[in-house]
Motif scaffolding. Sequence first.
Motif, PDB file in Angstrom:
ATOM      1  N   PHE A  57       0.867  -1.174   0.000  1.00 44.60           N
ATOM      2  CA  PHE A  57       0.000   0.000   0.000  1.00 44.60           C
ATOM      3  C   PHE A  57       0.902   1.222   0.000  1.00 44.60           C
ATOM      4  O   PHE A  57       1.749   1.380   0.879  1.00 44.60           O
ATOM      5  CB  PHE A  57      -0.915   0.000   1.220  1.00 44.60           C
ATOM      6  CG  PHE A  57      -2.055  -0.956   1.087  1.00 44.60           C
ATOM      7  CD1 PHE A  57      -3.282  -0.536   0.596  1.00 44.60           C
ATOM      8  CD2 PHE A  57      -1.899  -2.286   1.440  1.00 44.60           C
ATOM      9  CE1 PHE A  57      -4.333  -1.432   0.456  1.00 44.60           C
ATOM     10  CE2 PHE A  57      -2.946  -3.185   1.312  1.00 44.60           C
ATOM     11  CZ  PHE A  57      -4.165  -2.756   0.814  1.00 44.60           C
ATOM     12  N   ALA A  89      -3.108   3.676  -1.757  1.00 45.84           N
ATOM     13  CA  ALA A  89      -3.913   3.737  -0.532  1.00 45.84           C
ATOM     14  C   ALA A  89      -5.014   4.787  -0.620  1.00 45.84           C
ATOM     15  O   ALA A  89      -6.122   4.589  -0.108  1.00 45.84           O
ATOM     16  CB  ALA A  89      -3.009   4.005   0.665  1.00 45.84           C
ATOM     17  N   VAL A  96      -8.128   0.189   3.135  1.00 47.41           N
ATOM     18  CA  VAL A  96      -7.138   0.715   4.088  1.00 47.41           C
ATOM     19  C   VAL A  96      -7.714   0.716   5.503  1.00 47.41           C
ATOM     20  O   VAL A  96      -7.054   0.301   6.461  1.00 47.41           O
ATOM     21  CB  VAL A  96      -6.691   2.136   3.664  1.00 47.41           C
ATOM     22  CG1 VAL A  96      -5.948   2.845   4.776  1.00 47.41           C
ATOM     23  CG2 VAL A  96      -5.829   2.063   2.412  1.00 47.41           C
ATOM     24  N   THR A 104       2.072   4.704   5.081  1.00 45.48           N
ATOM     25  CA  THR A 104       2.619   4.035   3.902  1.00 45.48           C
ATOM     26  C   THR A 104       4.130   4.170   3.922  1.00 45.48           C
ATOM     27  O   THR A 104       4.640   5.161   4.453  1.00 45.48           O
ATOM     28  CB  THR A 104       2.058   4.661   2.603  1.00 45.48           C
ATOM     29  OG1 THR A 104       2.327   6.053   2.599  1.00 45.48           O
ATOM     30  CG2 THR A 104       0.572   4.425   2.478  1.00 45.48           C
TER      31      THR A 104
END
Length: 140
Positions: A57, A89, A96, A104
Amino acid sequence: MTGLAVCVAVLVVASAYGVLNRRRSGRVRVRGRDGGKRLGAAELGEDLGERATLVQFSSAFCAPCRATRRVLGEVAELVPGVRHVEIDAESRLGLVRELEILKTPTVFVLDAEGHIVRRATGQPRKADVIAALGEAVGTT
């Protein structure tokens, strides 16, 4: 004199927090909340790898995300049957939230059926990813 003592105490606490945060970042580990969760092609938008899948992500302005993309791509090329899937994301906020991703890059190591085996927050080291893949491939 008390102002100096408070300043020193704040510096010590902040330094300790910084060291601990730095040591934890990028570690590939098992999280109890991930146990039993499964991600399939519908959630990922791509097919799973034959043996394992590395799911990353990322966000647009994340510098460690670019380095993580390179590391995971190299690992996927090294290990047969492993696929690297990168997810933006910002465009998948529901997923998420469901996976409780707070920053991230976040990387998930999935086994062949899509079960989450390991998770890393921050930029993981190649050796840690390969070790986690060994566990994911061993579960199938």
